[in-house]
Enzyme design. Sequence first.
Site, PDB file in Angstrom:
ATOM      1  CG  ASP A  74      -2.096  -0.924   1.087  1.00  0.00           C
ATOM      2  OD1 ASP A  74      -2.161  -1.649   0.078  1.00  0.00           O
ATOM      3  OD2 ASP A  74      -2.951  -0.932   1.989  1.00  0.00           O
ATOM      4  CG  HIS A 223       1.078  -0.100   5.155  1.00  0.00           C
ATOM      5  ND1 HIS A 223       0.535  -1.212   5.771  1.00  0.00           N
ATOM      6  CD2 HIS A 223       0.038   0.684   4.777  1.00  0.00           C
ATOM      7  CE1 HIS A 223      -0.788  -1.100   5.758  1.00  0.00           C
ATOM      8  NE2 HIS A 223      -1.118   0.030   5.159  1.00  0.00           N
TER       9      HIS A 223
END
Length: 258
Positions: A74, A223
């Site tokens: 992400d 992430h």
Amino acid sequence: MKTLRIFAAIVILFSALQASAAHADGGVYHFGFKKSVNGQPPSIDEEGFKAMLARYGAVFTGDMSAPELYLTFDNGYENGLTAGILDVLKEKQVPAIFFVTGHYIKTQPELLKRMVSEGHLVGNHSWSHPDMSTLSADRIKTELDQVKSEVAVLTGQQQMKYLRAPRGIFNERSLAVSQQLGYTNVFWSVAYKDWDTNDQKGAQYAFEKVMAQLHPGAVILLHSVSRDNAQALGRIIDAAKAKGYQFKSLDQMNKRTP
């Protein structure tokens, strides 16, 4: 007193309308799952949304009988680590998908171009990172169309088939609308609290958190702002391969659950 009764009636009516709307949309969910332990399959059987994800073709895992892994990142914003992540993926010859926002597109065009030129997929993480469950169908379309079109202009990637809902929040409307727009909602079956840049615990911690959850068919969420992830990624890939796992692109996922 009469004014108070009227006000109370309005509050009750408003609450009833909200409840009715929530029921019509199938409720609002924050994605969660029972983690894999010792290679056992993870589960969403008790989360209340498994049937809904199946109905709209969402992804939780790949083939849980096959030694395959799917690496997903992400990218809401850049923290100076993605270039190094791409270096590792290139060295290890591992494909990934990067779910990007409008902010990332506007600020990191060269990294986006590199992702695509090196064979990775770019997915949709929405333009402004909103709670998708609160948006109208038209607003959902606008959020997703803008990401898709801007990525196409920058990178030449004309297709965008995969969506990750910001913060993992969704409802039936967001799933239905995004499916109608041609998207597969991609959730995950391996994750840990890695997004807080002020609470990084070291590469060894990241390595252990990911490796402890690995299972056949895993969709791994990382992430890209996490220093721990960036530093541990090479070791994670090597250790997973040593266990017999093969990293695949989402485009190679032939079987999925639910």
